[in-house]
Design a protein around this motif. Structure first.
Motif, mmCIF file in Angstrom:
data_model
loop_
_atom_site.group_PDB
_atom_site.id
_atom_site.type_symbol
_atom_site.label_atom_id
_atom_site.label_comp_id
_atom_site.label_asym_id
_atom_site.label_seq_id
_atom_site.Cartn_x
_atom_site.Cartn_y
_atom_site.Cartn_z
ATOM 1 N N ILE A 40 60.905 -12.318 8.562
ATOM 2 C CA ILE A 40 59.485 -12.051 8.754
ATOM 3 C C ILE A 40 59.241 -10.629 9.250
ATOM 4 C CG2 ILE A 40 58.921 -14.471 9.191
ATOM 5 C CD1 ILE A 40 58.858 -13.826 12.168
ATOM 6 N N THR A 41 60.239 -9.978 9.834
ATOM 7 C CA THR A 41 60.059 -8.585 10.271
ATOM 8 C C THR A 41 59.910 -7.666 9.069
ATOM 9 O OG1 THR A 41 62.445 -8.193 10.352
ATOM 10 C CG2 THR A 41 61.391 -8.998 12.352
ATOM 11 N N LYS A 42 60.640 -8.005 7.978
ATOM 12 C CA LYS A 42 60.522 -7.188 6.764
ATOM 13 C C LYS A 42 59.169 -7.408 6.107
ATOM 14 C CE LYS A 42 65.426 -6.806 5.665
ATOM 15 N NZ LYS A 42 66.478 -7.075 4.663
ATOM 16 N N ILE A 43 58.699 -8.642 6.154
ATOM 17 C CA ILE A 43 57.381 -8.912 5.594
ATOM 18 C C ILE A 43 56.324 -8.098 6.322
ATOM 19 C CG2 ILE A 43 55.603 -10.675 5.316
ATOM 20 C CD1 ILE A 43 57.798 -12.715 4.899
ATOM 21 N N LYS A 44 56.450 -8.026 7.618
ATOM 22 C CA LYS A 44 55.491 -7.271 8.420
ATOM 23 C C LYS A 44 55.564 -5.782 8.094
ATOM 24 C CE LYS A 44 54.067 -6.393 13.212
ATOM 25 N NZ LYS A 44 53.995 -4.948 13.049
ATOM 26 N N ALA A 45 56.809 -5.251 7.959
ATOM 27 C CA ALA A 45 56.975 -3.816 7.695
ATOM 28 C C ALA A 45 56.375 -3.445 6.349
ATOM 29 C CB ALA A 45 58.449 -3.438 7.731
ATOM 30 N N ASN A 46 56.542 -4.310 5.360
ATOM 31 C CA ASN A 46 56.066 -4.006 4.020
ATOM 32 C C ASN A 46 54.559 -4.139 3.897
ATOM 33 O OD1 ASN A 46 58.586 -3.436 3.090
ATOM 34 N ND2 ASN A 46 58.992 -5.495 2.345
ATOM 35 N N THR A 47 53.939 -4.811 4.837
ATOM 36 C CA THR A 47 52.496 -4.983 4.761
ATOM 37 C C THR A 47 51.762 -4.026 5.675
ATOM 38 O OG1 THR A 47 52.634 -6.756 6.419
ATOM 39 C CG2 THR A 47 52.662 -7.402 4.091
ATOM 40 N N ASP A 48 52.470 -3.162 6.380
ATOM 41 C CA ASP A 48 51.807 -2.132 7.176
ATOM 42 C C ASP A 48 51.078 -1.178 6.244
ATOM 43 O OD1 ASP A 48 52.500 -2.978 9.686
ATOM 44 O OD2 ASP A 48 54.327 -1.771 9.801
ATOM 45 N N PRO A 49 49.901 -0.725 6.610
ATOM 46 C CA PRO A 49 49.185 0.227 5.760
ATOM 47 C C PRO A 49 49.945 1.548 5.649
ATOM 48 C CG PRO A 49 48.101 -0.024 7.889
ATOM 49 C CD PRO A 49 49.150 -1.087 7.818
ATOM 50 N N ALA A 50 49.674 2.292 4.580
ATOM 51 C CA ALA A 50 50.416 3.517 4.294
ATOM 52 C C ALA A 50 50.299 4.537 5.412
ATOM 53 C CB ALA A 50 49.940 4.111 2.969
ATOM 54 N N ASP A 51 49.098 4.664 5.988
ATOM 55 C CA ASP A 51 48.931 5.659 7.043
ATOM 56 C C ASP A 51 49.753 5.310 8.281
ATOM 57 O OD1 ASP A 51 47.382 3.443 7.614
ATOM 58 O OD2 ASP A 51 45.694 4.592 8.413
ATOM 59 N N LYS A 52 49.884 4.000 8.544
ATOM 60 C CA LYS A 52 50.683 3.582 9.697
ATOM 61 C C LYS A 52 52.167 3.819 9.433
ATOM 62 C CE LYS A 52 51.453 -0.290 12.864
ATOM 63 N NZ LYS A 52 51.079 -1.694 13.192
ATOM 64 N N LEU A 53 52.626 3.523 8.214
ATOM 65 C CA LEU A 53 54.025 3.780 7.864
ATOM 66 C C LEU A 53 54.355 5.269 7.956
ATOM 67 C CD1 LEU A 53 54.521 1.420 4.782
ATOM 68 C CD2 LEU A 53 55.687 1.237 6.987
ATOM 69 N N TYR A 54 53.424 6.095 7.515
ATOM 70 C CA TYR A 54 53.656 7.553 7.568
ATOM 71 C C TYR A 54 53.759 8.022 9.020
ATOM 72 C CZ TYR A 54 53.290 12.504 6.501
ATOM 73 O OH TYR A 54 53.540 13.855 6.391
ATOM 74 N N ALA A 55 52.867 7.509 9.866
ATOM 75 C CA ALA A 55 52.915 7.859 11.288
ATOM 76 C C ALA A 55 54.228 7.392 11.917
ATOM 77 C CB ALA A 55 51.726 7.242 12.022
ATOM 78 N N GLN A 56 54.682 6.201 11.518
ATOM 79 C CA GLN A 56 55.955 5.702 12.031
ATOM 80 C C GLN A 56 57.119 6.577 11.556
ATOM 81 O OE1 GLN A 56 55.910 1.711 10.524
ATOM 82 N NE2 GLN A 56 54.613 0.904 12.179
ATOM 83 N N GLY A 57 57.030 7.033 10.320
ATOM 84 C CA GLY A 57 58.074 7.920 9.799
ATOM 85 C C GLY A 57 58.153 9.203 10.589
ATOM 86 N N LEU A 58 57.010 9.807 10.868
ATOM 87 C CA LEU A 58 56.984 11.043 11.654
ATOM 88 C C LEU A 58 57.496 10.802 13.068
ATOM 89 C CD1 LEU A 58 53.565 12.640 10.616
ATOM 90 C CD2 LEU A 58 55.859 13.239 9.815
ATOM 91 N N ALA A 59 57.116 9.677 13.654
ATOM 92 C CA ALA A 59 57.569 9.357 15.005
ATOM 93 C C ALA A 59 59.083 9.201 15.047
ATOM 94 C CB ALA A 59 56.887 8.076 15.497
ATOM 95 N N ASN A 60 59.643 8.541 14.066
ATOM 96 C CA ASN A 60 61.100 8.388 14.002
ATOM 97 C C ASN A 60 61.784 9.734 13.788
ATOM 98 O OD1 ASN A 60 62.260 5.473 14.008
ATOM 99 N ND2 ASN A 60 60.339 5.292 12.882
ATOM 100 N N LEU A 61 61.179 10.576 12.972
ATOM 101 C CA LEU A 61 61.747 11.905 12.741
ATOM 102 C C LEU A 61 61.757 12.712 14.024
ATOM 103 C CD1 LEU A 61 62.853 14.014 10.791
ATOM 104 C CD2 LEU A 61 60.504 14.631 10.227
ATOM 105 N N ASN A 62 60.670 12.676 14.763
ATOM 106 C CA ASN A 62 60.589 13.402 16.033
ATOM 107 C C ASN A 62 61.582 12.862 17.057
ATOM 108 O OD1 ASN A 62 58.555 15.115 15.148
ATOM 109 N ND2 ASN A 62 56.916 13.722 15.793
ATOM 110 N N ALA A 63 61.900 11.568 16.931
ATOM 111 C CA ALA A 63 62.849 10.942 17.858
ATOM 112 C C ALA A 63 64.300 11.129 17.412
ATOM 113 C CB ALA A 63 62.532 9.461 17.999
ATOM 114 N N GLY A 64 64.473 11.746 16.256
ATOM 115 C CA GLY A 64 65.826 11.975 15.760
ATOM 116 C C GLY A 64 66.388 10.845 14.928
#
Length: 290
Positions: A40-64
């Motif tokens: 169910i965690t994958k289901i949740k990740a795949n249903t996140d809106p694009a803008d939220k996924l992009y923000a998460q990507g940037l946050a992970n990048l900033n965190a290394g």
């Protein structure tokens, strides 16, 4: 008697209905138990809106967390490929692949971006990244120079299509470096043939340098080697023309001094034949073309 029969009938009907209900419920439970487990965690990740996924990507990048960042950007492309976030995610994927030394992946992502968004605000940057990825793959001149040719092509696209971008100057420099690498390969092969006295094959390589790579630092030697090859074959007019062009453009060069000395040893001197291909190539050399 009639009342007793009715009661018995109702009791029988209730028994049948309960049995049917239990059978249906059992079948449902059996079906659920036979299904594979669902994350169910994958289901949740795949249903996140694009803008939220992009923000998460940037946050992970900033965190290394580069791997997780790449996963988020890739998820956007799969989930919402025509969104603005998908466009930006493709830019980031190209950059991250390049930064991680995954040059083939960077080239693939960058080329895909350029097909989809050639007029976008990030197009110059992505095209430049593609050129850099090819540039990083260039081997020394003893090996195949396909990546030097690809670098020249990719960087020339930056110069031609985005001449006012902040990447244009370095792209021009990389084009010159790639040309020099290609010319160096031609010189290496030409010297190989010349050492074996296969002069016609050697001349073909040196000619390619003079005609196609005039702006490189290989031109002086190419002209001097042409003097040597033509002199060895007895084609003195071409040898004299090559020396004359060499002297006119690089009068203080050691290559010219050596060529002049070689001609003098045979009672000759530099003299340009205007009908020679070398003379025609020299006009481009003087104009700084190539």
């Amino acid at each position: 008697m009639e009342f007793a029969n009715t009661a018995a009938l109702n009791k029988k009907v209730r028994f049948v209905l309960v049995s049917v209900a239990l059978a249906v419920a059992g079948a449902g439970l059996t079906a659920c138990n036979s299904d594979p487990d669902i994350d169910i965690t994958k289901i949740k990740a795949n249903t996140d809106p694009a803008d939220k996924l992009y923000a998460q990507g940037l946050a992970n990048l900033n965190a290394g967390n580069v791997g997780e960042a790449k996963a988020k950007f890739a998820a956007i492309d799969k989930q919402d490929p025509f969104s603005e976030e998908a466009r930006k995610a493709l830019v980031m994927s190209t950059f991250l692949n390049y930064r991680n030394g995954q040059f083939d992946e960077a080239i693939t992502a960058g080329n895909r971006y350029m097909k989809l968004y050639p007029e976008s605000k990030d197009a110059a940057y992505v095209q430049y990244l593609v050129g850099l990825a090819f540039y990083k793959k260039i081997p020394d001149v003893t090996q195949d120079q396909r990546y030097a040719a690809e670098t020249m092509k990719a960087m020339q696209a930056v110069v031609d299509n985005y001449p006012t971008s902040e990447y244009a100057d370095d792209a021009r420099a990389k084009v010159r470096m790639a040309k020099d690498q290609l010319a160096g390969k031609e010189m290496q092969v030409g010297r190989y043939y010349q050492e074996r006295k296969e002069y016609i094959a050697a001349v073909s390589r040196y000619r390619n340098v003079v005609e196609s790579y005039q702006s490189t630092n290989q031109t002086q030697e190419a002209l001097a080697r042409l003097v040597e090859c033509y002199y060895a074959m007895g084609v003195t007019s071409e040898a004299q023309t090559a020396a004359a062009v060499l002297g006119a453009n690089y009068p203080d060069s050691q290559w010219y001094a050596d060529s002049y000395k070689l001609l003098q040893s045979g009672g000759l001197e530099p003299r340009e034949n205007s009908g020679s291909w070398i003379s025609r190539a020299a006009k481009k050399l003087v104009l700084g073309e190539g």
